[in-house]
Design a protein around this motif. Structure first.
Motif, PDB file in Angstrom:
ATOM      1  N   ARG A   1      -0.905   0.971  -0.217  1.00 26.49           N
ATOM      2  CA  ARG A   1      -1.182   1.838   0.930  1.00 26.49           C
ATOM      3  C   ARG A   1      -0.758   1.123   2.204  1.00 26.49           C
TER       4      ARG A   1
ATOM      5  N   THR B   1      -1.045  -0.981  11.173  1.00 23.10           N
ATOM      6  CA  THR B   1      -2.464  -1.213  11.426  1.00 23.10           C
ATOM      7  C   THR B   1      -3.246  -1.596  10.175  1.00 23.10           C
ATOM      8  N   ASP B   2      -2.685  -1.327   8.987  1.00 21.78           N
ATOM      9  CA  ASP B   2      -3.382  -1.697   7.755  1.00 21.78           C
ATOM     10  C   ASP B   2      -2.404  -1.717   6.588  1.00 21.78           C
TER      11      ASP B   2
ATOM     12  N   GLU C   1       0.080   8.860  13.741  1.00 18.31           N
ATOM     13  CA  GLU C   1      -0.381   7.863  12.772  1.00 18.31           C
ATOM     14  C   GLU C   1      -0.034   8.371  11.384  1.00 18.31           C
ATOM     15  N   ARG C   2       0.425   7.484  10.546  1.00 18.60           N
ATOM     16  CA  ARG C   2       0.740   7.837   9.168  1.00 18.60           C
ATOM     17  C   ARG C   2       0.006   6.895   8.235  1.00 18.60           C
ATOM     18  N   GLU C   3      -0.546   7.464   7.184  1.00 17.80           N
ATOM     19  CA  GLU C   3      -1.064   6.654   6.079  1.00 17.80           C
ATOM     20  C   GLU C   3      -0.225   7.038   4.874  1.00 17.80           C
TER      21      GLU C   3
ATOM     22  N   THR D   1      -0.940   1.918   6.644  1.00 21.12           N
ATOM     23  CA  THR D   1      -1.229   2.794   7.775  1.00 21.12           C
ATOM     24  C   THR D   1      -0.517   2.223   8.994  1.00 21.12           C
TER      25      THR D   1
ATOM     26  N   ASN E   1       1.108   3.375  13.226  1.00 20.60           N
ATOM     27  CA  ASN E   1       1.414   4.304  14.308  1.00 20.60           C
ATOM     28  C   ASN E   1       2.906   4.190  14.569  1.00 20.60           C
TER      29      ASN E   1
ATOM     30  N   ARG F   1       0.866   6.223   0.900  1.00 18.98           N
ATOM     31  CA  ARG F   1       0.369   5.601  -0.325  1.00 18.98           C
ATOM     32  C   ARG F   1       1.203   6.129  -1.477  1.00 18.98           C
TER      33      ARG F   1
END
Length: 191
Positions: free
Chosen positions: A131, A102-103, A150-152, A133, A135, A154
């Motif tokens: 970084r 997603t990012d 969801e994982r972010e 992000t 799912n 970094r």
């Protein structure tokens, strides 16, 4: 064609324009991650499926000080392929992993205030960590959901840790970050 005309034609070709020359028409397109023909998923194969949202909304592009360079290439697809390859090696037989990115914010940033000669230079400094992000859903051999969410991820210390990738790999910091998440999420049996 004189030198000036040649340089103008080259500049137009590099920006994706069509140029009429004395010998015909020249056309070239630079591939971008936001192009209408750019993929939004890896082809279906194996137990790991990777898709991604529109990269135009990724932090890497939205907040870039050089949007042209940030869009350039196929780096989203390369990172998705890397994630798939690494996860497939560690995923137990019969399990599936579904990931939707997603990012992404790549390591480093463009700093145009350094001057025109550095316009397309990505500065790799500790204040610009990579970084990502996404799912994910991990499905067991019986079809039950083993993990999801969801994982972010970094890597704040990306310049201080050992990196197994060559310096010529422009995605080496992001790949190392992905590798660390996979080793935590999918530990080898017995570890």
């Amino acid at each position: 064609m004189n030198l000036r005309s040649t340089l103008i034609a080259l500049a137009l070709v590099l920006t994706g324009a069509t140029v009429a020359t004395a010998s015909g028409t020249a056309s070239a397109r630079i591939r971008t991650v936001t192009g209408p023909d750019a993929p939004r998923a890896l082809p279906e194969q194996g137990p790991v499926s990777v898709t991604w949202d529109d990269p135009a909304n990724f932090t890497e592009i939205r907040y870039s000080l050089n949007k042209f360079e940030s869009r350039r290439g196929d780096w989203v697809e390369q990172l998705a392929q890397h994630l798939r390859e690494r996860a497939e090696k560690r995923l137990p037989p019969g399990e599936q992993l579904l990931v939707n990115i997603t990012d992404i914010d790549r390591a480093g940033a463009y700093e145009p205030w350094r001057g025109v000669q550095f316009y397309d230079t990505r500065f790799i400094l500790d204040i610009y960590p990579p970084r990502m992000t996404f799912n994910y859903r991990r499905i067991g051999a019986g079809g039950d959901v083993l993990a999801e969410g969801e994982r972010e991820i970094r890597d704040m210390g990306y310049l201080m840790t050992a990196n197994p990738y060559f310096n010529s790999d422009t995605l080496r910091y992001e790949k190392a970050m992905i590798d660390r998440w996979i080793s935590q999420e999918l530990p080898r049996p017995g570890t």
